[in-house]
Design a protein around this motif. Structure first.
Motif, PDB file in Angstrom:
ATOM      1  N   MET A   1      75.439  17.858   7.310  1.00  0.00           N
ATOM      2  CA  MET A   1      76.748  17.629   6.705  1.00  0.00           C
ATOM      3  C   MET A   1      77.435  16.463   7.424  1.00  0.00           C
ATOM      4  N   ILE A   2      78.046  15.582   6.670  1.00  0.00           N
ATOM      5  CA  ILE A   2      78.772  14.451   7.230  1.00  0.00           C
ATOM      6  C   ILE A   2      80.196  14.885   7.552  1.00  0.00           C
ATOM      7  N   GLU A   3      80.628  14.549   8.766  1.00  0.00           N
ATOM      8  CA  GLU A   3      81.995  14.905   9.165  1.00  0.00           C
ATOM      9  C   GLU A   3      82.986  13.919   8.561  1.00  0.00           C
ATOM     10  N   PRO A   4      84.168  14.399   8.162  1.00  0.00           N
ATOM     11  CA  PRO A   4      85.181  13.488   7.622  1.00  0.00           C
ATOM     12  C   PRO A   4      85.668  12.520   8.697  1.00  0.00           C
ATOM     13  N   VAL A   5      86.102  11.363   8.267  1.00  0.00           N
ATOM     14  CA  VAL A   5      86.621  10.345   9.169  1.00  0.00           C
ATOM     15  C   VAL A   5      88.133  10.247   8.978  1.00  0.00           C
ATOM     16  N   LYS A   6      88.854  10.322  10.076  1.00  0.00           N
ATOM     17  CA  LYS A   6      90.300  10.117  10.001  1.00  0.00           C
ATOM     18  C   LYS A   6      90.546   8.623   9.860  1.00  0.00           C
ATOM     19  N   THR A   7      91.386   8.266   8.900  1.00  0.00           N
ATOM     20  CA  THR A   7      91.635   6.862   8.621  1.00  0.00           C
ATOM     21  C   THR A   7      93.111   6.628   8.352  1.00  0.00           C
ATOM     22  N   LEU A   8      93.635   5.541   8.902  1.00  0.00           N
ATOM     23  CA  LEU A   8      94.981   5.077   8.579  1.00  0.00           C
ATOM     24  C   LEU A   8      94.805   3.818   7.740  1.00  0.00           C
ATOM     25  N   VAL A   9      95.375   3.825   6.536  1.00  0.00           N
ATOM     26  CA  VAL A   9      95.289   2.666   5.641  1.00  0.00           C
ATOM     27  C   VAL A   9      96.688   2.058   5.518  1.00  0.00           C
ATOM     28  N   LEU A  10      96.823   0.807   5.946  1.00  0.00           N
ATOM     29  CA  LEU A  10      98.088   0.090   5.820  1.00  0.00           C
ATOM     30  C   LEU A  10      97.958  -0.890   4.665  1.00  0.00           C
ATOM     31  N   ILE A  11      98.876  -0.792   3.716  1.00  0.00           N
ATOM     32  CA  ILE A  11      98.805  -1.618   2.513  1.00  0.00           C
ATOM     33  C   ILE A  11     100.033  -2.525   2.442  1.00  0.00           C
ATOM     34  N   ASP A  12      99.790  -3.810   2.305  1.00  0.00           N
ATOM     35  CA  ASP A  12     100.845  -4.812   2.111  1.00  0.00           C
ATOM     36  C   ASP A  12     101.906  -4.795   3.206  1.00  0.00           C
ATOM     37  N   ALA A  13     101.492  -4.787   4.451  1.00  0.00           N
ATOM     38  CA  ALA A  13     102.446  -4.827   5.560  1.00  0.00           C
ATOM     39  C   ALA A  13     102.590  -6.266   6.070  1.00  0.00           C
ATOM     40  N   GLN A  14     102.630  -7.211   5.142  1.00  0.00           N
ATOM     41  CA  GLN A  14     102.766  -8.606   5.516  1.00  0.00           C
ATOM     42  C   GLN A  14     104.187  -8.919   5.974  1.00  0.00           C
ATOM     43  N   GLN A  15     104.310  -9.910   6.832  1.00  0.00           N
ATOM     44  CA  GLN A  15     105.597 -10.305   7.380  1.00  0.00           C
ATOM     45  C   GLN A  15     106.584 -10.669   6.280  1.00  0.00           C
ATOM     46  N   LYS A  45      91.710   6.826  18.412  1.00  0.00           N
ATOM     47  CA  LYS A  45      90.478   6.128  18.006  1.00  0.00           C
ATOM     48  C   LYS A  45      90.168   6.349  16.524  1.00  0.00           C
ATOM     49  N   THR A  46      91.254   6.330  15.739  1.00  0.00           N
ATOM     50  CA  THR A  46      91.161   6.490  14.298  1.00  0.00           C
ATOM     51  C   THR A  46      90.781   5.158  13.659  1.00  0.00           C
ATOM     52  N   LEU A  47      90.000   5.207  12.596  1.00  0.00           N
ATOM     53  CA  LEU A  47      89.686   4.013  11.835  1.00  0.00           C
ATOM     54  C   LEU A  47      90.969   3.489  11.194  1.00  0.00           C
TER      55      LEU A  47
END
Length: 66
Positions: A1-15, A45-47
């Motif tokens: 079984m593949i373990e889930p990966v914790k991920t933070l996705v930042l979208i459009d955080a441009q200056q 150490k989250t993706l």
């Protein structure tokens, strides 16, 4: 079984969307929160995935802008 990966996705955080005359409402508060989230994600150490919209030439989100 593949373990889930914790991920933070930042979208459009441009200056250009967080600073200046075209900034979104409460941009300073949002930026503070993003800094906190990034620090916590790095400590854990989250993706981290950054997604950037590419706007038209001259737009606040023009490719190559901060």
């Amino acid at each position: 079984m593949i373990e889930p990966v914790k991920t933070l996705v930042l979208i459009d955080a441009q200056q250009g969307l967080l600073d200046g005359k075209h900034a979104i409402p409460n941009a300073a508060d949002l930026l503070d929160r993003l800094v906190e989230l990034l620090a916590a994600a790095r400590t854990a150490k989250t993706l981290i995935v950054h997604l950037q919209n590419d706007g038209a030439p001259g737009a606040d989100d023009e490719p190559g802008t901060p």
